[in-house]
Scaffold this motif. Structure first.
Motif, PDB file in Angstrom:
ATOM      1  N   ASN A 192       0.847  -1.190   0.000  1.00  0.00           N
ATOM      2  CA  ASN A 192       0.000   0.000   0.000  1.00  0.00           C
ATOM      3  C   ASN A 192       0.883   1.241   0.000  1.00  0.00           C
ATOM      4  O   ASN A 192       2.107   1.141   0.052  1.00  0.00           O
ATOM      5  N   ALA A 193       0.259   2.401  -0.070  1.00  0.00           N
ATOM      6  CA  ALA A 193       1.018   3.650  -0.164  1.00  0.00           C
ATOM      7  C   ALA A 193       1.860   3.905   1.078  1.00  0.00           C
ATOM      8  O   ALA A 193       2.964   4.441   0.994  1.00  0.00           O
ATOM      9  N   SER A 194       1.346   3.513   2.235  1.00  0.00           N
ATOM     10  CA  SER A 194       2.091   3.717   3.474  1.00  0.00           C
ATOM     11  C   SER A 194       3.388   2.916   3.465  1.00  0.00           C
ATOM     12  O   SER A 194       4.456   3.424   3.820  1.00  0.00           O
ATOM     13  N   ALA A 195       3.297   1.657   3.030  1.00  0.00           N
ATOM     14  CA  ALA A 195       4.496   0.823   2.923  1.00  0.00           C
ATOM     15  C   ALA A 195       5.421   1.370   1.840  1.00  0.00           C
ATOM     16  O   ALA A 195       6.648   1.344   1.979  1.00  0.00           O
ATOM     17  N   GLY A 196       4.832   1.904   0.761  1.00  0.00           N
ATOM     18  CA  GLY A 196       5.638   2.489  -0.307  1.00  0.00           C
ATOM     19  C   GLY A 196       6.414   3.692   0.167  1.00  0.00           C
ATOM     20  O   GLY A 196       7.591   3.862  -0.167  1.00  0.00           O
ATOM     21  N   LEU A 197       5.764   4.554   0.966  1.00  0.00           N
ATOM     22  CA  LEU A 197       6.443   5.734   1.489  1.00  0.00           C
ATOM     23  C   LEU A 197       7.571   5.334   2.430  1.00  0.00           C
ATOM     24  O   LEU A 197       8.636   5.959   2.445  1.00  0.00           O
ATOM     25  N   SER A 198       7.360   4.279   3.197  1.00  0.00           N
ATOM     26  CA  SER A 198       8.402   3.786   4.094  1.00  0.00           C
ATOM     27  C   SER A 198       9.617   3.324   3.299  1.00  0.00           C
ATOM     28  O   SER A 198      10.762   3.583   3.680  1.00  0.00           O
ATOM     29  N   ARG A 199       9.373   2.665   2.187  1.00  0.00           N
ATOM     30  CA  ARG A 199      10.478   2.225   1.327  1.00  0.00           C
ATOM     31  C   ARG A 199      11.225   3.412   0.738  1.00  0.00           C
ATOM     32  O   ARG A 199      12.459   3.412   0.665  1.00  0.00           O
ATOM     33  N   LEU A 200      10.490   4.424   0.308  1.00  0.00           N
ATOM     34  CA  LEU A 200      11.125   5.605  -0.264  1.00  0.00           C
ATOM     35  C   LEU A 200      11.971   6.337   0.783  1.00  0.00           C
ATOM     36  O   LEU A 200      13.055   6.838   0.488  1.00  0.00           O
ATOM     37  N   THR A 201      11.470   6.381   2.007  1.00  0.00           N
ATOM     38  CA  THR A 201      12.218   7.018   3.089  1.00  0.00           C
ATOM     39  C   THR A 201      13.527   6.289   3.328  1.00  0.00           C
ATOM     40  O   THR A 201      14.575   6.909   3.539  1.00  0.00           O
ATOM     41  N   ARG A 202      13.473   4.971   3.277  1.00  0.00           N
ATOM     42  CA  ARG A 202      14.695   4.182   3.459  1.00  0.00           C
ATOM     43  C   ARG A 202      15.678   4.438   2.320  1.00  0.00           C
ATOM     44  O   ARG A 202      16.885   4.556   2.539  1.00  0.00           O
ATOM     45  N   LEU A 203      15.160   4.530   1.095  1.00  0.00           N
ATOM     46  CA  LEU A 203      16.021   4.817  -0.054  1.00  0.00           C
ATOM     47  C   LEU A 203      16.683   6.175   0.105  1.00  0.00           C
ATOM     48  O   LEU A 203      17.880   6.342  -0.172  1.00  0.00           O
ATOM     49  N   GLN A 204      15.918   7.166   0.548  1.00  0.00           N
ATOM     50  CA  GLN A 204      16.487   8.499   0.773  1.00  0.00           C
ATOM     51  C   GLN A 204      17.597   8.451   1.816  1.00  0.00           C
ATOM     52  O   GLN A 204      18.634   9.108   1.664  1.00  0.00           O
ATOM     53  N   ARG A 205      17.386   7.655   2.851  1.00  0.00           N
ATOM     54  CA  ARG A 205      18.387   7.522   3.906  1.00  0.00           C
ATOM     55  C   ARG A 205      19.675   6.894   3.364  1.00  0.00           C
ATOM     56  O   ARG A 205      20.780   7.313   3.699  1.00  0.00           O
ATOM     57  N   GLU A 206      19.509   5.887   2.503  1.00  0.00           N
ATOM     58  CA  GLU A 206      20.678   5.238   1.916  1.00  0.00           C
ATOM     59  C   GLU A 206      21.444   6.203   1.011  1.00  0.00           C
ATOM     60  O   GLU A 206      22.667   6.249   1.032  1.00  0.00           O
ATOM     61  N   LEU A 207      20.706   6.985   0.229  1.00  0.00           N
ATOM     62  CA  LEU A 207      21.361   7.948  -0.665  1.00  0.00           C
ATOM     63  C   LEU A 207      22.106   9.021   0.125  1.00  0.00           C
ATOM     64  O   LEU A 207      23.212   9.423  -0.249  1.00  0.00           O
ATOM     65  N   LYS A 208      21.490   9.475   1.212  1.00  0.00           N
ATOM     66  CA  LYS A 208      22.157  10.468   2.055  1.00  0.00           C
ATOM     67  C   LYS A 208      23.436   9.904   2.656  1.00  0.00           C
ATOM     68  O   LYS A 208      24.437  10.608   2.801  1.00  0.00           O
ATOM     69  N   ALA A 209      23.390   8.608   3.003  1.00  0.00           N
ATOM     70  CA  ALA A 209      24.566   7.971   3.592  1.00  0.00           C
ATOM     71  C   ALA A 209      25.727   7.954   2.605  1.00  0.00           C
ATOM     72  O   ALA A 209      26.892   7.983   3.008  1.00  0.00           O
ATOM     73  N   PHE A 210      25.402   7.930   1.309  1.00  0.00           N
ATOM     74  CA  PHE A 210      26.432   7.961   0.287  1.00  0.00           C
ATOM     75  C   PHE A 210      26.645   9.370  -0.280  1.00  0.00           C
ATOM     76  O   PHE A 210      27.208   9.547  -1.339  1.00  0.00           O
ATOM     77  N   ARG A 211      26.161  10.354   0.476  1.00  0.00           N
ATOM     78  CA  ARG A 211      26.363  11.769   0.154  1.00  0.00           C
ATOM     79  C   ARG A 211      25.887  12.130  -1.262  1.00  0.00           C
ATOM     80  O   ARG A 211      26.556  12.839  -2.011  1.00  0.00           O
ATOM     81  N   ALA A 212      24.729  11.601  -1.614  1.00  0.00           N
ATOM     82  CA  ALA A 212      24.153  11.934  -2.909  1.00  0.00           C
ATOM     83  C   ALA A 212      23.720  13.397  -2.921  1.00  0.00           C
ATOM     84  O   ALA A 212      23.402  13.976  -1.888  1.00  0.00           O
ATOM     85  N   SER A 213      23.697  13.986  -4.098  1.00  0.00           N
ATOM     86  CA  SER A 213      23.291  15.377  -4.228  1.00  0.00           C
ATOM     87  C   SER A 213      21.793  15.518  -3.989  1.00  0.00           C
ATOM     88  O   SER A 213      21.034  14.549  -4.112  1.00  0.00           O
ATOM     89  N   LYS A 214      21.352  16.732  -3.663  1.00  0.00           N
ATOM     90  CA  LYS A 214      19.931  16.982  -3.441  1.00  0.00           C
ATOM     91  C   LYS A 214      19.122  16.703  -4.704  1.00  0.00           C
ATOM     92  O   LYS A 214      17.966  16.279  -4.627  1.00  0.00           O
ATOM     93  N   LYS A 215      19.739  16.955  -5.842  1.00  0.00           N
ATOM     94  CA  LYS A 215      19.040  16.726  -7.109  1.00  0.00           C
ATOM     95  C   LYS A 215      18.716  15.247  -7.281  1.00  0.00           C
ATOM     96  O   LYS A 215      17.615  14.884  -7.721  1.00  0.00           O
ATOM     97  N   ILE A 216      19.658  14.384  -6.938  1.00  0.00           N
ATOM     98  CA  ILE A 216      19.436  12.942  -7.063  1.00  0.00           C
ATOM     99  C   ILE A 216      18.406  12.476  -6.038  1.00  0.00           C
ATOM    100  O   ILE A 216      17.496  11.698  -6.347  1.00  0.00           O
ATOM    101  N   ILE A 217      18.526  12.962  -4.807  1.00  0.00           N
ATOM    102  CA  ILE A 217      17.588  12.565  -3.757  1.00  0.00           C
ATOM    103  C   ILE A 217      16.167  13.020  -4.092  1.00  0.00           C
ATOM    104  O   ILE A 217      15.192  12.344  -3.777  1.00  0.00           O
ATOM    105  N   SER A 218      16.062  14.168  -4.753  1.00  0.00           N
ATOM    106  CA  SER A 218      14.728  14.687  -5.102  1.00  0.00           C
ATOM    107  C   SER A 218      13.975  13.751  -6.032  1.00  0.00           C
ATOM    108  O   SER A 218      12.742  13.793  -6.112  1.00  0.00           O
ATOM    109  N   ALA A 219      14.710  12.881  -6.726  1.00  0.00           N
ATOM    110  CA  ALA A 219      14.061  11.935  -7.635  1.00  0.00           C
ATOM    111  C   ALA A 219      13.257  10.881  -6.897  1.00  0.00           C
ATOM    112  O   ALA A 219      12.458  10.163  -7.503  1.00  0.00           O
TER     113      ALA A 219
END
Length: 358
Positions: A111-138
């Motif tokens: 469901n959307a709630s589980a989907g948002l949780s997955r996206l949040t985790r992806l954002q966290r992983e990208l931040k851990a690898f110092r991704a740019s804001k432009k990439i994270i915005s995707a």
């Protein structure tokens, strides 16, 4: 997660006729998707059997992690996002890859709630690898966020109407008696784990990182990838030193593998434990790991003897380690529990609804 990876292959039209060089250009995106050895191994097998990729092609898509990367939890194929990535002919645009990953993650969720949780985790992983804001915005998908918020609101209203019921075994009196009787020189069991999670309102995923010191708590889940701001220690167990010893007791057992980690994604053994016949309430649904956190918040309020609604909200928010700057009273999402002392009948349970001014 393997299903998400295979969806990535389909959407990018990857096939076994592509060269090793062509396939390896997709390794960074798959590296972000597959963040541990089990997922990587499962997906390799799927690529071989389902897509007829050769051994070399599979390892071009999903390469091996070095020992150092495994120890640090790094993803070996993750691109260096600290530098500006310019699309070139024949290369994969990292931002486009992340958009595909984000859609795959959210699109395959239950469901959307589980989907948002997955996206949040992806954002966290990208931040851990110092991704740019432009990439994270995707990774931001407005429709998913809107739908998830709607589901959360509907679930909150449902909880307001039903509340959580619990058996005598998990009453405040029973939990406190067990906490007082534990011997930390012994090996803890699942029951001890459940009691400590109630005592500290612990999310399964934060139990290994939580730290108690000088009337404060750090290492809580909502503080990831941010400055580790100490929160006030508040618990049904008023003895901070004993609470600290019990927490360390559980953590050491998990680190030494004497006790399994309840925060590992996809595990069901702890849910099964809570659904034992003797733990089932006479009415309502079986307790979940997330229910323990909510019981802990209510038990903390009762233990500290709040005198009014405002004080109850403060105690609950501190027990849940919410930010004092959040004036929306998020504790009301967690403290809808049908409280009753041990051996009191279910029909005499008092619903804790802190948001009710009456």
């Amino acid at each position: 997660m393997a299903g998400i990876a295979t969806r990535y292959v389909t959407e990018n039209e990857l096939n076994n006729e592509m060269s090793i060089e062509e396939l390896s250009r997709h390794a960074p995106a798959l590296g972000i998707l597959l963040m541990d050895k089990t997922k990587r191994d499962q997906t390799r097998r799927r690529f071989k059997k389902g897509y007829n990729f050769s051994e070399k092609q599979v390892f071009a898509l999903i390469s091996k992690q070095t020992a150092g990367q495994k120890k640090e939890g790094a993803v070996s194929n993750t691109p260096d996002t600290t530098q500006k990535v310019e699309p070139e002919e024949g290369t994969v645009n990292v931002k486009k890859d992340v958009e595909v990953i984000a859609k795959a993650l959210s699109g395959t969720a239950s469901n959307a709630s589980a989907g948002l949780s997955r996206l949040t985790r992806l954002q966290r992983e990208l931040k851990a690898f110092r991704a740019s804001k432009k990439i994270i915005s995707a990774t931001f998908i407005p429709d998913i966020t809107y739908s998830a918020n709607k589901i959360q609101k509907e679930n909150r209203l449902l909880r307001e109407n039903e509340g959580i019921y619990y058996p005598d075994h998990f009453s405040l009196e029973s939990v406190k008696e067990r906490l007082d009787s534990y011997v930390v020189s012994n090996i803890p069991d699942k029951q001890a784990l459940a009691d400590v999670m109630i005592m500290l309102c612990i999310r399964p995923g934060e139990i290994k990182d939580l730290h108690i010191f000088n009337e404060n708590v750090t290492g809580y889940g909502k503080n990831r990838d941010q400055q580790d701001i100490p929160r006030v220690f508040r618990s049904l167990e008023k003895n901070e030193e004993w609470a600290k010893q019990l927490l360390i007791w559980i953590q050491e057992a998990i680190f030494s593998r004497q006790l399994r980690d309840p925060g590992k994604p996809g595990v069901l053994w702890f849910n099964t434990f809570l659904k034992k016949d003797e733990f089932l309430p006479e009415i309502g649904k079986p307790l979940l790991p997330s229910s323990l956190r909510k019981l802990g918040a209510v038990f903390a309020v009762v233990s500290h003897g709040s005198k009014n609604l405002s004080e109850a909200m403060t105690i609950a928010s501190e027990a849940l380690r919410h930010s004092a700057d959040n004036h929306v009273s998020p504790a009301k999402n967690y403290t809808i529990v049908n409280y009753r002392p041990r051996r009191v009948s279910y029909d005499r349970a008092k619903a804790f609804e802190f948001f009710d001014e009456n």
